[in-house]
Every structure is written in structure tokens, then in C-alpha cells.
Design a protein around this motif. Structure first.
Motif, PDB file in Angstrom:
ATOM      1  N   CYS A 140       7.438   6.314  -0.943  1.00 53.27           N
ATOM      2  CA  CYS A 140       6.276   6.583  -1.978  1.00 53.27           C
ATOM      3  C   CYS A 140       5.222   7.412  -1.647  1.00 53.27           C
ATOM      4  O   CYS A 140       4.807   7.508  -0.163  1.00 53.27           O
ATOM      5  N   THR A 141       4.730   8.425  -2.458  1.00 52.98           N
ATOM      6  CA  THR A 141       3.776   9.447  -2.165  1.00 52.98           C
ATOM      7  C   THR A 141       2.500   8.656  -2.312  1.00 52.98           C
ATOM      8  O   THR A 141       1.398   8.996  -1.663  1.00 52.98           O
ATOM      9  N   ARG A 142       2.408   7.690  -3.369  1.00 52.49           N
ATOM     10  CA  ARG A 142       1.040   7.030  -3.691  1.00 52.49           C
ATOM     11  C   ARG A 142       0.778   6.054  -2.847  1.00 52.49           C
ATOM     12  O   ARG A 142       1.702   5.256  -2.277  1.00 52.49           O
ATOM     13  N   THR A 143      -0.126   5.712  -2.186  1.00 53.29           N
ATOM     14  CA  THR A 143      -0.564   4.854  -1.142  1.00 53.29           C
ATOM     15  C   THR A 143      -1.347   3.621  -1.724  1.00 53.29           C
ATOM     16  O   THR A 143      -1.606   2.528  -0.976  1.00 53.29           O
ATOM     17  N   ASN A 144      -2.145   3.622  -2.591  1.00 54.72           N
ATOM     18  CA  ASN A 144      -2.775   2.557  -3.167  1.00 54.72           C
ATOM     19  C   ASN A 144      -3.178   2.658  -4.580  1.00 54.72           C
ATOM     20  O   ASN A 144      -2.939   3.740  -5.162  1.00 54.72           O
ATOM     21  N   THR A 145      -3.593   1.703  -5.156  1.00 55.59           N
ATOM     22  CA  THR A 145      -4.169   1.673  -6.648  1.00 55.59           C
ATOM     23  C   THR A 145      -5.540   1.724  -6.863  1.00 55.59           C
ATOM     24  O   THR A 145      -6.138   1.229  -7.844  1.00 55.59           O
ATOM     25  N   ASN A 146      -6.307   2.195  -6.138  1.00 50.09           N
ATOM     26  CA  ASN A 146      -7.724   2.096  -5.945  1.00 50.09           C
ATOM     27  C   ASN A 146      -8.226   3.026  -7.214  1.00 50.09           C
ATOM     28  O   ASN A 146      -9.510   2.833  -7.574  1.00 50.09           O
ATOM     29  N   ASP A 147      -7.505   3.981  -7.990  1.00 50.19           N
ATOM     30  CA  ASP A 147      -7.872   4.628  -9.220  1.00 50.19           C
ATOM     31  C   ASP A 147      -7.781   3.749 -10.203  1.00 50.19           C
ATOM     32  O   ASP A 147      -8.491   4.109 -11.341  1.00 50.19           O
ATOM     33  N   VAL A 148      -7.115   2.337 -10.180  1.00 55.85           N
ATOM     34  CA  VAL A 148      -7.073   1.711 -11.543  1.00 55.85           C
ATOM     35  C   VAL A 148      -7.849   0.416 -11.178  1.00 55.85           C
ATOM     36  O   VAL A 148      -7.300  -0.470 -10.696  1.00 55.85           O
ATOM     37  N   ALA A 149      -9.050   0.347 -11.663  1.00 53.84           N
ATOM     38  CA  ALA A 149      -9.777  -0.813 -11.492  1.00 53.84           C
ATOM     39  C   ALA A 149      -9.446  -2.215 -12.596  1.00 53.84           C
ATOM     40  O   ALA A 149      -9.271  -3.090 -12.002  1.00 53.84           O
ATOM     41  N   SER A 150      -8.920  -1.542 -13.609  1.00 55.13           N
ATOM     42  CA  SER A 150      -8.497  -2.387 -14.711  1.00 55.13           C
ATOM     43  C   SER A 150      -7.678  -1.463 -15.805  1.00 55.13           C
ATOM     44  O   SER A 150      -8.050  -0.542 -16.102  1.00 55.13           O
ATOM     45  N   TYR A 151      -7.041  -2.220 -16.533  1.00 49.77           N
ATOM     46  CA  TYR A 151      -6.481  -1.792 -17.776  1.00 49.77           C
ATOM     47  C   TYR A 151      -7.143  -2.182 -19.243  1.00 49.77           C
ATOM     48  O   TYR A 151      -6.699  -2.061 -20.226  1.00 49.77           O
ATOM     49  N   LEU A 152      -8.152  -2.885 -18.847  1.00 50.92           N
ATOM     50  CA  LEU A 152      -8.750  -3.340 -20.092  1.00 50.92           C
ATOM     51  C   LEU A 152      -9.696  -2.312 -20.749  1.00 50.92           C
ATOM     52  O   LEU A 152     -10.014  -1.088 -20.030  1.00 50.92           O
ATOM     53  N   LEU A 153      -9.700  -2.075 -21.911  1.00 51.92           N
ATOM     54  CA  LEU A 153     -10.278  -1.038 -22.593  1.00 51.92           C
ATOM     55  C   LEU A 153     -11.667  -1.208 -22.580  1.00 51.92           C
ATOM     56  O   LEU A 153     -12.431  -2.296 -22.375  1.00 51.92           O
ATOM     57  N   PRO A 154     -12.418  -0.095 -22.418  1.00 56.82           N
ATOM     58  CA  PRO A 154     -13.648   0.326 -22.361  1.00 56.82           C
ATOM     59  C   PRO A 154     -14.458   0.024 -23.918  1.00 56.82           C
ATOM     60  O   PRO A 154     -15.665  -0.569 -23.695  1.00 56.82           O
TER      61      PRO A 154
END
Length: 501
Positions: free
Chosen positions: A396-410
Motif C-alpha cells: 500500500c502507498t497509503r499509510t493511514n486514514t487521517n484525512d477522513v474524520a467521518s463520512y457524515l455530511l456537513p
């Protein structure tokens, strides 16, 4: 030195997990949430909610407060409430089924001196709470001894279900169906014969800080998209966390699911699912299952002591009790296994996995098994795990999901309405499809079978929906849907007879 540090970390995690599980259970029994007003309950519910919680703060219930005391009716308060009202439920025992067909209603329990507001099904009632309204919030209730479900959502968007204690409620515990933008957090669930938390055909969901144990499936994300499952404890289930595409449902895909920071431990409970259902084919001792779902990320979980296998990645053809659906792509694609801690898994694998071990000339108990098709998947540092079937997985080239706090809508999702001429279709998606797939067995018989039995007699189906009787020994009894008005029952029956996929 590094090995010793890893062992020490695992020991600390093991002790901490055991204490945390025990403390959560004791807190549930003792009723440590002692609050006396709706405002205090709101503050308690929001404490520690973070980004995921804030995304639903715009769903307002700031109207009148209706207080229900022991001996009174929650349903009567719902009937009296207006959108924006809160129903405050005092400690006591409430033997009823509650149906919410209004928007922006909150049912908030008050727990005081270890006494809960308890919805008691007595083993005879089917569902505790059914909601079809938008902006529904359900908090701080104990729900027990129902035959069907504890809390079922039927196409309502922007929901919050949290701080509930759910024990022995039949098929499902918390079951949002065909909803968008929902938060499920800080619930404790046990004794469920299918999935304790079952997210069906939903979008933009956050499942966090729940404790699920003693169920067939702990948490299941099925035919749903854009979901985060994090910081949950799943132990002593048959399977811990499932991410599925179930064939034959109106929604055909599952993708964009993050499973991270969960404790998934000792899920070795004997399977007590309904015979013939999909989860009845789930082998005891399974930590995580990804079946046919795409773009699933598994990160920073502690996965330990699951005697069959820690993680299974499978297609439809390789899983028991699954009927093919030509419109469902059957392979798990673009699965990413990032950094996880795995230990003590695979000590008693099922026969099929033993056969794979033999084919791969290994006797090592497997942490990860991938079977069947799938493409473009990856793993970080595969050498740290005992694995089978990862030959086509890249690094994997991606190491974490820190860029996604949630998929809830704003912003809150658009509210679903039944006033658009599609009442039958909406009811089928939101209610019927939870138990009846088109051409596959679930809790109920396939829609194809129902079409053959009833031919063109929609009224007969509508009458059965209102007052079902058990006809087949190989299926559980269907709960009555008499809360639906006669016109809706007829419309959904007509739609059921015309469905072709």
C-alpha cells in the motif's frame, strides 16, 4: 529489543481491553449515567463526540419537552408531539411498541440511581422502536426481550442512536435501513441472533464507541456506502465486524468503508443464527469479514484470539449460503490492509481454511485469508502477518486514514418523503428488503418465492402484512406491519409483485 517492546505493548493492550470491557459492562448494569433533565442528557450525549457528532448537531429538536413516567405510554407522547419536540422517558418499565412517523423527534431516557427506562418485549412483542421520520434521536434506553428488532429505521435520514443498552431483541439490535447520514455510538448490545448493529442499504454512516458481545455478528455494514466503523469493542460474537454485499437487495454495492481503531477479540461464540440465513454460514472464531465489498480500509485494529481467522477477504462464490446476483459484482476490489496488531488468531481454523493451509504448505495459524476473486488490493508489510491468498496484493502507498474524520455530511441530508407517488417502492426498500432479498434467502423467503405464491393477488399480500401467521417451519415468524395504513400496505404489495431484480 523491538520484539520485547511489542510483547509488552500487547500485554498492556490485553489488560487494558479486559478492564475496559468489564468496566463498560459494569457501567451499563449500574446505570452510571445519572441525569435529570433533557439539557443534561444532551450534554452527556455530546461529551467526547468529536467531529462525527458535530456533523449532526444541525438536526434540531428544540421544541416542547414531553415527560413520560412509569405507567404511562411513550407512544401516546409520540402521538402528542410535534416536530422538534423531545420525549423524556423516566425510569420504569414500558411494555409497548413505539412507532415514530414524524420528523425531528427525540426520545431521551433518564437514568437515575441505577434505574433505566426499560422497553420490555416480554418475548411476545416484535419491535421496540420503529421510525420512518427524519431527524430522529434515540438515547439512554434499555431495550430487552423483543422478538424482532430493538430499534429499526425505515428510510429516515439524519438519525442519532446512542447510549442505549440492548439485550436479547431477536433478529437485529440497531437496524437503520435505507437511511442517509446517521450516527450510532456508545451503545451496548448482546444476545442478538443476526447482527447487533446492522447498517442496511445506507449512506454516510458513523458507527463508533459501541460494545457488542454475545451476538452472531457484532457490527455489519451491508450494501452501504461511505461508512466509518471505529473505536468499537467486538468480542465473544461469532464474527466481530462484517462488511458485505448481500446479493438480491435493491442497492447492489458496498464501498468506501473504513474499519479502524477497533478491539476485535475472541469472537468464538457458537453460531445461533436462523438456519439458512447468510450469517448462519459465518464460522465461529472470525474477526473481520469483507465479502465482495470494494474500497474497504482496515487500519489500526487490535485483532486477537479469533480461533478461525483474524481477517477474511472473500467473494460471493466462496462464502456459504450466498446466492449469485448477476447485478452484484461478486469480488472484493481495492481492499487496503494498513497497520494492525494481530495475535493469537487461527488456532482452530475450519476445514476449508485447513485445506488452504495444506495447499500453501503451511501449518501456521492464519491471521489473514483471502479467497476468490478481486483486484487492486494492497497491504502494508505483509511479512508481519501469517497470511494465505495475498499473492496479488501490492504494498500500500497509503499509510493511514487521517484525512477522513467521518463520512457524515456537513449539512443534513435531504429529507425523504412518502408524498411523491412512490410510497410502495419506498416501503419495500425501507422495510421489506431488510428480510426479503429478491432471489436469495435471508431472514424471510425471497421476493421471487412470494411472487410465485401470490401471483397477482396484491390484496392477499397486504392482508398478510397486517396479520401474518407462521406458515413455514424453516423461517421465523414474520412480525405484523399493521402500523402501516391500508393504502401503504396495498401499494407495497403491488410493488413487490412487480420487482424484477
Amino acid at each position: 529489543m523491538k520484539k520485547n517492546i511489542l510483547i509488552l505493548f500487547l500485554l498492556i493492550a490485553a489488560v487494558g481491553l479486559g478492564y475496559w470491557q468489564g468496566q463498560r459492562g459494569l457501567d451499563a448494569q449500574r446505570g452510571t449515567v445519572a441525569v435529570e433533565s433533557a439539557n443534561e442528557l444532551l450534554s452527556a450525549g455530546r461529551a467526547g463526540g468529536g467531529t462525527a457528532d458535530n456533523a449532526l448537531n444541525q438536526v434540531k429538536t428544540a421544541g416542547k419537552v414531553h415527560t413520560v413516567k412509569d405507567g404511562e405510554s411513550i407512544q401516546a407522547a409520540v402521538l402528542a408531539a410535534q416536530p422538534g419536540d423531545t420525549i423524556r422517558v423516566m425510569p420504569g418499565t414500558y411494555k409497548e411498541i413505539v412507532y415514530i412517523d414524524k420528523d425531528d423527534i427525540a426520545i431521551v431516557g433518564v437514568i437515575s440511581d441505577s434505574k433505566w427506562p426499560t422497553l420490555e418485549g416480554e418475548g411476545t412483542r416484535n419491535d421496540a422502536i420503529l421510525y420512518s421520520g427524519n431527524g430522529i434521536r434515540i438515547e439512554n434506553l434499555k431495550i430487552t426481550h423483543y422478538k424482532g428488532n430493538a430499534i429499526m429505521g425505515q428510510a429516515g435520514n439524519n438519525f442519532v442512536i446512542r447510549h442505549n443498552w440492548i439485550v436479547d431483541t431477536g433478529v437485529y439490535g440497531i437496524f437503520p435501513q435505507f437511511g442517509q447520514n446517521g450516527l450510532i455510538e456508545y451503545n451496548v448490545l448482546t444476545g442478538i441472533e443476526d447482527a447487533a448493529i446492522y447498517v442496511g442499504m445506507c449512506d454516510n454512516i458513523h458507527v463508533a464507541h459501541n460494545e457488542v458481545f454475545g451476538n452472531v455478528a457484532g457490527i455489519e455494514i451491508e450494501n452501504s456506502r461511505h461508512a466509518v466503523v471505529e473505536n468499537n469493542t467486538a468480542y465473544d460474537n461469532t464474527g466481530g465486524i462484517l462488511v458485505f454485499i448481500t446479493p438480491g437487495l435493491p442497492i447492489k454495492t458496498t464501498f468506501d468503508v473504513i474499519v479502524r481503531n477497533n478491539f476485535i477479540s475472541g469472537n468464538n461464540h457458537p453460531n445461533f443464527g436462523a438456519p439458512g440465513s447468510i450469517v448462519s454460514g459465518l464460522p465461529a472464531g472470525t474477526g473481520i469479514v469483507v465479502m465482495a465489498a470494494d474500497d474497504v480500509i482496515i487500519e489500526n485494529n487490535i485483532i486477537r484470539d479469533n480461533k478461525n481467522v483474524g481477517i477474511v477477504i472473500t467473494d460471493h462464490a466462496s462464502f456459504a449460503n450466498v446466492t449469485a446476483d448477476p447485478e452484484s459484482e461478486p469480488n472484493p476490489d481495492r481492499v487496503q490492509i494498513l497497520n494492525n496488531i494481530m495475535t493469537g488468531n487461527g488456532t482452530e481454523p475450519i476445514t476449508e481454511i485447513k485445506a488452504l493451509m495444506t495447499l500453501n504448505l503451511t501449518t501456521e495459524a492464519p491471521d489473514i485469508v483471502a479467497v476468490g476473486g478481486g483486484k487492486d488490493s494492497c497491504i502494508i508489510d505483509r511479512a508481519r502477518y501469517r497470511s494465505i491468498g495475498l499473492g496479488n496484493y501490492t504494498e500500500c502507498t497509503r499509510t493511514n486514514t487521517n484525512d477522513v474524520a467521518s463520512y457524515l455530511l456537513p449539512q443534513p441530508a435531504e429529507r425523504r418523503s412518502t408524498d411523491t407517488g412512490n410510497k410502495g417502492k419506498l416501503a419495500y426498500f425501507a422495510i421489506c428488503a431488510g428480510c426479503h432479498a429478491y432471489n436469495a434467502r435471508m431472514i424471510g423467503p425471497p421476493t421471487l418465492t412470494i411472487q410465485a405464491l401470490y401471483a397477482d393477488d396484491a390484496q392477499a399480500i397486504a392482508d398478510y402484512i397486517a396479520n401474518p401467521v407462521k406458515k413455514r417451519p424453516d423461517f421465523p415468524a414474520m412480525p405484523p406491519q399493521s402500523y402501516l395504513d391500508a393504502a401503504t400496505r396495498l401499494e407495497v404489495a403491488k410493488f413487490m409483485l412487480t420487482v424484477d431484480k
